[in-house]
Design an enzyme around this catalytic site. Structure first.
Site, PDB file in Angstrom:
ATOM      1  N   ASP A   1       0.884  -1.157   0.000  1.00  0.00           N
ATOM      2  CA  ASP A   1       0.000   0.000   0.000  1.00  0.00           C
ATOM      3  C   ASP A   1       0.925   1.210   0.000  1.00  0.00           C
ATOM      4  O   ASP A   1       1.607   1.481   0.994  1.00  0.00           O
ATOM      5  CB  ASP A   1      -0.874  -0.007   1.258  1.00  0.00           C
TER       6      ASP A   1
ATOM      7  N   SER B   1       0.708  12.623 -15.461  1.00  0.00           N
ATOM      8  CA  SER B   1      -0.457  12.566 -16.334  1.00  0.00           C
ATOM      9  C   SER B   1      -0.546  13.848 -17.135  1.00  0.00           C
ATOM     10  O   SER B   1      -0.017  14.893 -16.729  1.00  0.00           O
ATOM     11  CB  SER B   1      -1.736  12.393 -15.494  1.00  0.00           C
TER      12      SER B   1
ATOM     13  N   TYR C   1      -7.173  15.136  -8.566  1.00  0.00           N
ATOM     14  CA  TYR C   1      -6.302  14.314  -9.409  1.00  0.00           C
ATOM     15  C   TYR C   1      -5.287  15.187 -10.146  1.00  0.00           C
ATOM     16  O   TYR C   1      -4.080  14.886 -10.151  1.00  0.00           O
ATOM     17  CB  TYR C   1      -7.148  13.528 -10.410  1.00  0.00           C
TER      18      TYR C   1
ATOM     19  N   LYS D   1      -1.127  15.107  -9.659  1.00  0.00           N
ATOM     20  CA  LYS D   1      -0.228  14.770 -10.767  1.00  0.00           C
ATOM     21  C   LYS D   1       0.702  15.936 -11.111  1.00  0.00           C
ATOM     22  O   LYS D   1       1.837  15.719 -11.552  1.00  0.00           O
ATOM     23  CB  LYS D   1      -1.041  14.340 -11.987  1.00  0.00           C
TER      24      LYS D   1
END
Length: 272
Positions: free
Chosen positions: A60, A145, A158, A162
């Site tokens: 994890d 990304s 998100y 990134k």
């Protein structure tokens, strides 16, 4: 074949999607690969498919103690770590698409996304640098990304995570150079690569087909990318062919960041 012969690699989030494709490409190029994931059943199945060169380790990426245990296990079994791929990440939409826009995103969701996407990368880079000091060389590959380069109104958490990965990659690259280490750190920025991560956003049935068609129309190459197309770039960065590349960003996005493109023409000169 053999571009990574003798190298020891650890790939996070490698049970499926881009991580699994990278692990497979590394094995095909001669590396010993530690497939890590929070999903033990899927991760073990992926490692099993890759054969004797792959070993599954539960990890994890949010957990500091698990990182130390996983890297310690790699060093105990293989004696070195040559390549780390920080691939594990989440969109925050795993249970279904709920907009994480800047006005309505909850603090809990914001933190959950950053804990995996950013904290996980920080911990991975830190443990990799410490492990790679023994040889003074290595390659750290961070998966950012397209969303780390431009804003995404409905996925603010998100995009933020990134973007931070993009910046941290450069900090790691400069730090390692400053330390006199031949440990390189580079970022890959995929976009529109069709993986299980997309499923909650695409929907199902006719809705899925319509959403896919709409997205492809806005992509210059008029198609989704494949995980294998990201994996080949990871192979380059992991190999000794890229020893002068550090702090770099490689975009695999079908031309999205280049801008819009007109509809492709047929050979006869008309609209395709």
């Amino acid at each position: 074949m053999g571009r990574l012969k003798g190298k020891v690699a650890l790939v996070t989030g490698a049970a499926k999607g881009i991580g699994a494709a990278i692990a497979a490409a590394f094995v095909n190029e001669g590396a010993s690969v530690y497939v890590t994931d929070i999903d033990a059943a899927c991760g073990e199945a992926t490692a099993s498919r890759l054969g004797e060169a792959a070993v599954f380790l539960p990890l994890d990426v949010r957990d500091e103690a698990q990182w130390r245990k996983a890297v310690g296990r790699v060093l105990a079994l293989s004696g070195r770590l040559d390549v780390l791929v920080n691939n594990a990440g989440i969109t925050g939409f795993e249970a279904g698409f709920v907009s994480h826009d800047p006005e309505h995103a909850s603090l809990a969701e914001w933190r959950r996304v950053h804990e995996t996407n950013l904290d996980g990368v920080f911990l991975g880079c830190r443990e990799a640098i410490r492990a790679m000091r023994a040889t003074g060389t290595g390659s750290i590959i961070n998966l950012s990304s397209r969303s780390g380069v431009v804003g995404i109104p409905a996925a603010a958490a998100y995009a933020s995570s990134k973007a931070a990965v993009r910046s941290h990659t450069k900090s790691v690259a400069l730090y390692c150079a400053e330390q006199g280490l031949r440990v390189r750190c580079n970022a890959i920025h995929p976009a529109a690569v069709l993986t299980p991560m997309w499923e909650p956003m695409l929907g199902s049935g006719e809705e899925r087909e319509a959403n896919m068609a709409a997205f492809v129309r806005d992509t210059p190459l008029r198609r989704f990318g494949r995980p294998e197309e990201v994996a080949v770039v990871a192979v380059l960065l992991a190999s000794d062919e890229a020893t002068y590349m550090t702090g770099s960003e490689l975009h695999i996005d079908g031309g999205i960041l280049a801008g819009s493109a007109a509809a492709p023409k047929s050979r006869a000169g008309g609209e395709a």
